[in-house]
Design a protein around this motif. Structure first.
Motif, PDB file in Angstrom:
ATOM      1  N   HIS A  18       1.061  -0.939   0.094  1.00 32.12           N
ATOM      2  CA  HIS A  18      -0.381   0.306  -0.040  1.00 32.12           C
ATOM      3  C   HIS A  18       0.889   1.327  -0.357  1.00 32.12           C
ATOM      4  O   HIS A  18       1.981   1.718   1.227  1.00 32.12           O
ATOM      5  CB  HIS A  18      -1.394  -0.150   1.324  1.00 32.12           C
ATOM      6  CG  HIS A  18      -1.656  -1.393   1.001  1.00 32.12           C
ATOM      7  ND1 HIS A  18      -2.868  -1.746   0.412  1.00 32.12           N
ATOM      8  CD2 HIS A  18      -1.729  -2.368   2.440  1.00 32.12           C
ATOM      9  CE1 HIS A  18      -3.084  -2.748   1.074  1.00 32.12           C
ATOM     10  NE2 HIS A  18      -2.763  -2.957   1.830  1.00 32.12           N
ATOM     11  N   VAL A  19       0.474   2.231  -0.978  1.00 22.48           N
ATOM     12  CA  VAL A  19       1.810   3.306  -0.778  1.00 22.48           C
ATOM     13  C   VAL A  19       0.912   4.128  -0.426  1.00 22.48           C
ATOM     14  O   VAL A  19      -0.180   4.769   0.441  1.00 22.48           O
ATOM     15  CB  VAL A  19       1.428   3.779  -2.480  1.00 22.48           C
ATOM     16  CG1 VAL A  19       2.183   5.100  -2.804  1.00 22.48           C
ATOM     17  CG2 VAL A  19       1.019   3.028  -3.428  1.00 22.48           C
ATOM     18  N   THR A  20       2.116   4.702   0.538  1.00 24.09           N
ATOM     19  CA  THR A  20       1.911   5.669   2.140  1.00 24.09           C
ATOM     20  C   THR A  20       1.299   7.032   1.354  1.00 24.09           C
ATOM     21  O   THR A  20       1.426   8.077  -0.197  1.00 24.09           O
ATOM     22  CB  THR A  20       2.455   6.305   2.475  1.00 24.09           C
ATOM     23  OG1 THR A  20       4.054   6.418   1.702  1.00 24.09           O
ATOM     24  CG2 THR A  20       3.591   5.008   2.838  1.00 24.09           C
ATOM     25  N   ASN A  21       0.352   8.437   1.665  1.00 22.67           N
ATOM     26  CA  ASN A  21       0.165   9.204   1.549  1.00 22.67           C
ATOM     27  C   ASN A  21      -0.360   9.885   3.252  1.00 22.67           C
ATOM     28  O   ASN A  21      -0.469   8.692   4.430  1.00 22.67           O
ATOM     29  CB  ASN A  21      -1.476   9.156   0.499  1.00 22.67           C
ATOM     30  CG  ASN A  21      -2.585   8.706   1.090  1.00 22.67           C
ATOM     31  OD1 ASN A  21      -3.024   8.998   2.110  1.00 22.67           O
ATOM     32  ND2 ASN A  21      -2.325   7.146   1.005  1.00 22.67           N
ATOM     33  N   PHE A  22      -0.704  10.727   3.700  1.00 25.12           N
ATOM     34  CA  PHE A  22      -0.984  11.929   4.339  1.00 25.12           C
ATOM     35  C   PHE A  22      -2.433  11.442   4.781  1.00 25.12           C
ATOM     36  O   PHE A  22      -2.645  10.755   6.222  1.00 25.12           O
ATOM     37  CB  PHE A  22      -0.832  13.306   4.581  1.00 25.12           C
ATOM     38  CG  PHE A  22       0.469  13.764   3.997  1.00 25.12           C
ATOM     39  CD1 PHE A  22       1.715  13.954   4.867  1.00 25.12           C
ATOM     40  CD2 PHE A  22       0.756  14.746   2.802  1.00 25.12           C
ATOM     41  CE1 PHE A  22       2.800  14.241   4.533  1.00 25.12           C
ATOM     42  CE2 PHE A  22       1.628  14.824   2.331  1.00 25.12           C
ATOM     43  CZ  PHE A  22       3.167  14.907   3.274  1.00 25.12           C
ATOM     44  N   SER A  24      -3.600   8.363   5.021  1.00 27.97           N
ATOM     45  CA  SER A  24      -3.677   7.077   5.258  1.00 27.97           C
ATOM     46  C   SER A  24      -3.089   6.886   6.206  1.00 27.97           C
ATOM     47  O   SER A  24      -3.230   6.441   7.570  1.00 27.97           O
ATOM     48  CB  SER A  24      -3.081   5.974   4.058  1.00 27.97           C
ATOM     49  OG  SER A  24      -3.935   5.619   3.091  1.00 27.97           O
ATOM     50  N   ASP A  25      -1.912   7.739   6.604  1.00 24.31           N
ATOM     51  CA  ASP A  25      -1.175   8.053   7.738  1.00 24.31           C
ATOM     52  C   ASP A  25      -1.923   8.823   8.794  1.00 24.31           C
ATOM     53  O   ASP A  25      -2.013   7.604  10.320  1.00 24.31           O
ATOM     54  CB  ASP A  25       0.495   9.195   7.700  1.00 24.31           C
ATOM     55  CG  ASP A  25       0.962   8.930   6.729  1.00 24.31           C
ATOM     56  OD1 ASP A  25       1.279   7.394   6.786  1.00 24.31           O
ATOM     57  OD2 ASP A  25       2.234   9.381   6.469  1.00 24.31           O
ATOM     58  N   ASN A 187       2.688   3.560  10.461  1.00 27.18           N
ATOM     59  CA  ASN A 187       2.471   4.073   9.386  1.00 27.18           C
ATOM     60  C   ASN A 187       4.326   4.139   9.202  1.00 27.18           C
ATOM     61  O   ASN A 187       4.800   4.769   7.902  1.00 27.18           O
ATOM     62  CB  ASN A 187       2.603   5.244   9.608  1.00 27.18           C
ATOM     63  CG  ASN A 187       1.032   5.647  10.103  1.00 27.18           C
ATOM     64  OD1 ASN A 187       0.376   5.080   9.190  1.00 27.18           O
ATOM     65  ND2 ASN A 187       0.823   6.364  11.035  1.00 27.18           N
ATOM     66  N   LYS A 189       7.461   3.366   7.060  1.00 23.53           N
ATOM     67  CA  LYS A 189       7.456   2.775   5.690  1.00 23.53           C
ATOM     68  C   LYS A 189       8.875   1.931   4.971  1.00 23.53           C
ATOM     69  O   LYS A 189       9.780   1.896   6.145  1.00 23.53           O
ATOM     70  CB  LYS A 189       7.387   4.137   4.760  1.00 23.53           C
ATOM     71  CG  LYS A 189       6.535   5.046   5.189  1.00 23.53           C
ATOM     72  CD  LYS A 189       6.532   6.726   4.690  1.00 23.53           C
ATOM     73  CE  LYS A 189       6.077   7.728   5.049  1.00 23.53           C
ATOM     74  NZ  LYS A 189       5.262   7.176   6.778  1.00 23.53           N
ATOM     75  N   LYS A 231       9.078  16.158  -6.397  1.00 23.37           N
ATOM     76  CA  LYS A 231       8.425  15.790  -5.690  1.00 23.37           C
ATOM     77  C   LYS A 231       8.571  14.977  -4.220  1.00 23.37           C
ATOM     78  O   LYS A 231       9.805  14.160  -4.430  1.00 23.37           O
ATOM     79  CB  LYS A 231       7.093  14.821  -6.884  1.00 23.37           C
ATOM     80  CG  LYS A 231       7.770  13.315  -7.096  1.00 23.37           C
ATOM     81  CD  LYS A 231       6.191  12.756  -7.714  1.00 23.37           C
ATOM     82  CE  LYS A 231       7.386  11.047  -8.407  1.00 23.37           C
ATOM     83  NZ  LYS A 231       6.879   9.982  -6.890  1.00 23.37           N
ATOM     84  N   ASP A 234       6.970   8.608  -3.022  1.00 22.64           N
ATOM     85  CA  ASP A 234       5.836   7.692  -2.780  1.00 22.64           C
ATOM     86  C   ASP A 234       7.320   6.344  -1.854  1.00 22.64           C
ATOM     87  O   ASP A 234       8.308   5.988  -2.052  1.00 22.64           O
ATOM     88  CB  ASP A 234       5.434   7.465  -3.229  1.00 22.64           C
ATOM     89  CG  ASP A 234       4.706   8.387  -3.743  1.00 22.64           C
ATOM     90  OD1 ASP A 234       4.240   9.578  -3.002  1.00 22.64           O
ATOM     91  OD2 ASP A 234       4.239   8.600  -5.126  1.00 22.64           O
ATOM     92  N   TYR A 237       4.439   1.236   2.578  1.00 20.02           N
ATOM     93  CA  TYR A 237       3.689   0.855   4.012  1.00 20.02           C
ATOM     94  C   TYR A 237       4.498  -0.388   4.296  1.00 20.02           C
ATOM     95  O   TYR A 237       4.676  -1.522   3.964  1.00 20.02           O
ATOM     96  CB  TYR A 237       2.419   0.783   4.876  1.00 20.02           C
ATOM     97  CG  TYR A 237       2.175   2.006   4.931  1.00 20.02           C
ATOM     98  CD1 TYR A 237       2.589   3.407   5.638  1.00 20.02           C
ATOM     99  CD2 TYR A 237       0.628   2.584   4.028  1.00 20.02           C
ATOM    100  CE1 TYR A 237       1.290   4.517   5.818  1.00 20.02           C
ATOM    101  CE2 TYR A 237       0.024   3.939   3.956  1.00 20.02           C
ATOM    102  CZ  TYR A 237       0.553   4.909   4.724  1.00 20.02           C
ATOM    103  OH  TYR A 237       0.295   6.037   4.853  1.00 20.02           O
TER     104      TYR A 237
END
Length: 441
Positions: A18-22, A24-25, A187, A189, A231, A234, A237
């Motif tokens: 699963h790709v991290t993002n704010f 989801s965190d 969380n 990574k 950027k 990414d 998790y």
């Protein structure tokens, strides 16, 4: 590893990457904190359950032993009657099995004088076994072990697939105790080393975890880099988990432990009451000996079932963990969880068949439900009665007020009917108004 192989692995392990993002965190952190709070409650109840076994030592409680001694005269009187009755039966019966009578006498004496030793040793054995079982493998840990997957463990196992699906290793995380659960960062990574190397994954794992899938306009899967120069990078998790399943398992286990505690206390009281009965009736069964054998068998079976309650809880937690590990998902997983809960609720049939004691929780759950409904009904009845009393008081007050008004009206009406009105020709003070006006001063 070629791009086609990486695509194959990423598709097979899509449920665990699963790709991290704010957003989801934040959601993962809040969810994990709530679930950890539920875990703390589960562990607290598990600790209470283990401590309940100490109540088995009620037999050694000094005031209780003093209470038993007050009945010594009655016990010895009953024993005397039992001996006399056994002697009369031996004289009355022409054929007497003296060997059986001797065995009955020996069982009665051993039960009476050895009961305290049996109760003490049985208590120590069961208590030590239950506490050790609960400490070695806490049930909450087992549930976590089956619902959290460490991506590094997948990498260590070599990203194996079978038929286009992920082939998980036997161990999917390094969780061993509650300390590991407390310190786990949900969380965290995956570290693939970035531009300067230092990846914590293997060479193949670094290649896999540095890529993500997307479908092009032709409907084919293609790879994209997880990292870019202009950027925010990414990452995947490190931990893949099932928060809803984990929370549901812990909640079901919490309900189960709460009911088991009441069941255990009930069995413990029954064990000590059997001991009380045995102390008083052991020396009265010299003739047949059947009653003493039944008491001994019931006492033994109650001790066994008290220990098996701990085993059933551990077995239930392990099965909940295995449901996820076995790959049972979706609606099937829900059915499996409910089925496991019903198993514990009804109790294994073999226990009742062999030991004659219901190890299930359905009767206790029904009793608890009835008590709660009774308490709720009593509360509702009391509230309704108070409300009715208030309404009755209001009605009475209204009636009283209306009564006063009505009474005043009736009084005025009656006064108007009975009192003679003052007419122009009537005398005032014995003199007519006309005469009064013509009278000179």
């Amino acid at each position: 590893m070629s791009d086609s192989q990486i695509i194959s692995v990423l598709r097979a392990y899509a449920d665990y990457l699963h790709v991290t993002n704010f957003v989801s965190d934040g959601l993962r952190w809040i969810g994990y904190m709530l679930i950890y709070g539920l875990t703390t409650i589960v562990n607290a109840l598990s600790g209470i359950f283990a401590k309940m076994y100490k109540l088995l030592d009620f037999w050694g409680y000094a005031p209780f032993q003093k209470f038993l001694k007050t009945y010594d005269p009655i016990i010895w009187a009953l024993a005397t009657i039992g001996i006399i009755w056994a002697g009369l039966m031996m004289m009355h019966n022409k054929r007497v099995d003296y060997h059986e009578k001797g065995n009955n006498f020996l069982v009665a004496v051993l039960l009476f004088f050895g009961l305290t030793f049996l109760m003490t040793q049985g208590t120590k054995l069961i208590t030590a076994g239950a506490e050790q079982a609960m400490v070695n493998t806490p049930s909450a840990v087992s549930i976590y072990q089956g619902n959290i997957t460490d991506v590094y463990m997948l990498d260590k196992a070599g990203w194996k697939t079978s038929g286009g699906k992920a082939k998980l290793p036997k161990t999917t995380n390094r969780i061993k105790n509650m300390e590991d659960i407390k310190l786990l960062s949900i969380n965290e990574k995956v570290d693939t080393g970035g531009w300067f190397g230092g990846s914590k994954a293997s060479d193949d794992g670094t290649k896999i975890l540095a890529k993500q899938l997307s479908m092009n306009s032709d409907g084919k899967w293609e790879l994209h880099n997880m990292q870019g120069a202009f950027k925010i990078d990414d990452n995947y998790y490190r931990y893949s988990w099932h928060p809803w399943i984990l929370a549901a398992n812990l909640l079901l286990y919490l309900i189960t432990v709460a009911i088991v505690i009441f069941k255990l206390v009930k069995i413990i009281m029954e064990i000590n009451f059997i001991g009380l009965l045995a102390q008083g009736a052991a020396l009265t069964d010299f003739d047949s000996g059947k009653r003493n054998r039944q008491i001994i068998a019931k006492l033994r079976d109650s001790f066994v079932v008290a220990f098996l309650l701990c085993v059933i809880l551990q077995f239930y937690a392990q099965f909940l963990s295995f449901i996820t590990r076995a790959g049972v998902g979706g609606v099937a997983r829900i059915f499996a969880m409910i089925g496991a809960f019903l198993f514990v609720l009804d109790g294994p049939n073999i226990i009742q068949a062999v030991f004659g004691i219901d190890a299930g929780l359905s009767s206790m759950a029904q009793t608890m439900t009835n008590v709660m409904l009774l308490a709720r009904g009593a509360g509702s009845t009391t509230k309704s009665a108070l409300n009715a009393t208030k309404k009755l008081g209001g009605v009475a007050k209204g009636i009283a007020n209306k009564g006063l008004v009505g009474g005043s009206a009736l009084a005025g009406f009656a006064n108007g009917l009975t009192k003679k009105p003052n007419l122009p020709g009537d005398k005032v003070g014995g003199v007519t108004p006309a005469a009064a006006s013509n009278k000179k001063p």
